[in-house]
Scaffold this motif. Structure first.
Motif, PDB file in Angstrom:
ATOM      1  N   THR A  69       0.823  -1.206   0.000  1.00 33.52           N
ATOM      2  CA  THR A  69       0.000   0.000   0.000  1.00 33.52           C
ATOM      3  C   THR A  69       0.863   1.265   0.000  1.00 33.52           C
ATOM      4  O   THR A  69       1.966   1.273   0.554  1.00 33.52           O
ATOM      5  N   VAL A  70       0.326   2.322  -0.606  1.00 35.22           N
ATOM      6  CA  VAL A  70       1.030   3.609  -0.599  1.00 35.22           C
ATOM      7  C   VAL A  70       0.502   4.500   0.524  1.00 35.22           C
ATOM      8  O   VAL A  70       1.011   5.609   0.718  1.00 35.22           O
ATOM      9  N   ASP A  71      -0.507   4.028   1.257  1.00 34.17           N
ATOM     10  CA  ASP A  71      -1.093   4.788   2.354  1.00 34.17           C
ATOM     11  C   ASP A  71      -0.365   4.420   3.650  1.00 34.17           C
ATOM     12  O   ASP A  71      -0.365   3.265   4.072  1.00 34.17           O
ATOM     13  N   ARG A  72       0.240   5.401   4.305  1.00 36.32           N
ATOM     14  CA  ARG A  72       1.049   5.123   5.491  1.00 36.32           C
ATOM     15  C   ARG A  72       0.207   4.568   6.642  1.00 36.32           C
ATOM     16  O   ARG A  72       0.649   3.665   7.368  1.00 36.32           O
ATOM     17  N   ASP A  73      -0.987   5.123   6.832  1.00 39.89           N
ATOM     18  CA  ASP A  73      -1.838   4.636   7.925  1.00 39.89           C
ATOM     19  C   ASP A  73      -2.231   3.176   7.689  1.00 39.89           C
ATOM     20  O   ASP A  73      -2.245   2.374   8.635  1.00 39.89           O
ATOM     21  N   GLU A  74      -2.544   2.852   6.445  1.00 38.32           N
ATOM     22  CA  GLU A  74      -2.900   1.471   6.147  1.00 38.32           C
ATOM     23  C   GLU A  74      -1.697   0.551   6.304  1.00 38.32           C
ATOM     24  O   GLU A  74      -1.822  -0.584   6.792  1.00 38.32           O
ATOM     25  N   SER A  75      -0.527   1.024   5.922  1.00 37.13           N
ATOM     26  CA  SER A  75       0.684   0.227   6.086  1.00 37.13           C
ATOM     27  C   SER A  75       0.937  -0.065   7.561  1.00 37.13           C
ATOM     28  O   SER A  75       1.265  -1.202   7.940  1.00 37.13           O
ATOM     29  N   TYR A 138      -3.460  -4.963  -4.630  1.00 35.92           N
ATOM     30  CA  TYR A 138      -3.629  -4.645  -3.211  1.00 35.92           C
ATOM     31  C   TYR A 138      -5.068  -4.908  -2.767  1.00 35.92           C
ATOM     32  O   TYR A 138      -5.303  -5.506  -1.710  1.00 35.92           O
ATOM     33  N   HIS A 190     -11.900  -1.290  10.870  1.00 42.89           N
ATOM     34  CA  HIS A 190     -10.860  -0.598  10.096  1.00 42.89           C
ATOM     35  C   HIS A 190     -10.560  -1.355   8.808  1.00 42.89           C
ATOM     36  O   HIS A 190     -10.501  -0.772   7.717  1.00 42.89           O
ATOM     37  N   ILE A 194     -11.223  -0.262   4.787  1.00 44.78           N
ATOM     38  CA  ILE A 194     -10.221  -0.272   3.715  1.00 44.78           C
ATOM     39  C   ILE A 194     -10.785  -0.984   2.488  1.00 44.78           C
ATOM     40  O   ILE A 194     -10.625  -0.520   1.348  1.00 44.78           O
ATOM     41  N   GLN A 197     -13.318   1.120   0.578  1.00 44.17           N
ATOM     42  CA  GLN A 197     -12.649   2.136  -0.240  1.00 44.17           C
ATOM     43  C   GLN A 197     -12.044   1.527  -1.496  1.00 44.17           C
ATOM     44  O   GLN A 197     -12.138   2.114  -2.587  1.00 44.17           O
ATOM     45  N   GLU A 198     -11.426   0.352  -1.351  1.00 44.34           N
ATOM     46  CA  GLU A 198     -10.803  -0.295  -2.506  1.00 44.34           C
ATOM     47  C   GLU A 198     -11.848  -0.752  -3.517  1.00 44.34           C
ATOM     48  O   GLU A 198     -11.642  -0.650  -4.733  1.00 44.34           O
TER      49      GLU A 198
END
Length: 246
Positions: A69-75, A138, A190, A194, A197-198
């Protein structure tokens, strides 16, 4: 029992799609016996042993998602969930050894060489999750790992309701109560968010693959419970005529 973990119309529709699978899980004798305390200790220990093996693979799958993932919170979420899976595994071993009834069953399985060998179902489920997280998009990886969150959170509520007021000597009292965890519920919501959204931004073909991955993982959840109860192993004789020789 109906607790809504959906994060929007897409995940709500997805849960409705797998409702027949969820109802099959709810009807499993393993869970009814777990709730009322009548489950054979060997079956429970076998389930825990398989779950320990599963969680190692599950953590690897989430680590792939954290890197992808490119999302830091998701990472951070996926990396933290992977670390938590390993912590849960360590806690399982401590709990098994703390109860003499379960420790005896654990010893029996060790003596038989049955412990810590992944069953066909466990190996299949773990391989599916890692391959999906590593080699697919992803969104597909998220869809694959989500049922472990969602089904377990849902079944936690079902188990607690079925068990009712458990006595102090209920062999699985602590285990049943850990399913109904506010912290795990939060993590589940959570993860579902995700996926919502995906799904919302995925092209039609990818969204179809995501729904298929989610459904396949739900089927694996069903088979995981059932195969652990059946003490599934790699004995090929079950596929041969009884009078056949190898």
């Amino acid at each position: 029992m109906n607790v809504d973990f959906s994060a929007g119309p897409l995940t709500a529709k997805l849960w409705d799609r797998v409702r027949p699978i969820i109802e099959e899980i709810e009807a499993l004798p393993f869970l009814a016996q777990l709730a009322d305390g009548s489950l054979d200790a060997r079956a429970f220990v076998n389930y825990i042993s398989q779950d320990s093996l599963y969680l190692n693979g599950y953590a690897k799958a989430m680590s792939f998602l954290a890197a992808k993932t490119v999302d830091r919170d998701e990472s951070r979420f996926w990396a933290g969930s992977a670390a938590e899976a390993i912590t849960v595994e360590e806690g399982m071993h401590e709990e098994l050894l703390a109860d003499s009834r379960l420790a005896n069953a654990l010893t029996e399985l060790n003596d038989e060489g049955s412990r810590f060998k992944a069953s066909p179902t466990t190996l299949g489920y773990v391989s599916f999750l890692i391959a999906t997280a590593a080699s697919r998009s992803y969104g597909e990886g998220v869809a694959g790992v989500l049922p472990c969150f969602w089904v377990y959170a849902h079944m936690g509520k079902v188990l607690v309701e079925q068990a009712g007021q458990m006595s102090e000597d209920h062999p699985y009292r602590t285990w049943v109560q850990t399913y109904d965890s506010p912290g795990f519920d939060e993590s589940t919501r959570h993860a579902v968010q995700i996926l919502e959204q995906e799904l919302a931004k995925a092209p039609n073909e990818e969204a179809t693959r995501m729904r298929a991955a989610f459904e396949q993982a739900c089927v694996y959840e069903l088979h995981f419970w059932a195969s652990a109860h059946a003490m599934q192993n790699w004995d090929a004789s079950v596929f041969l005529p009884q009078d056949a020789t190898v």
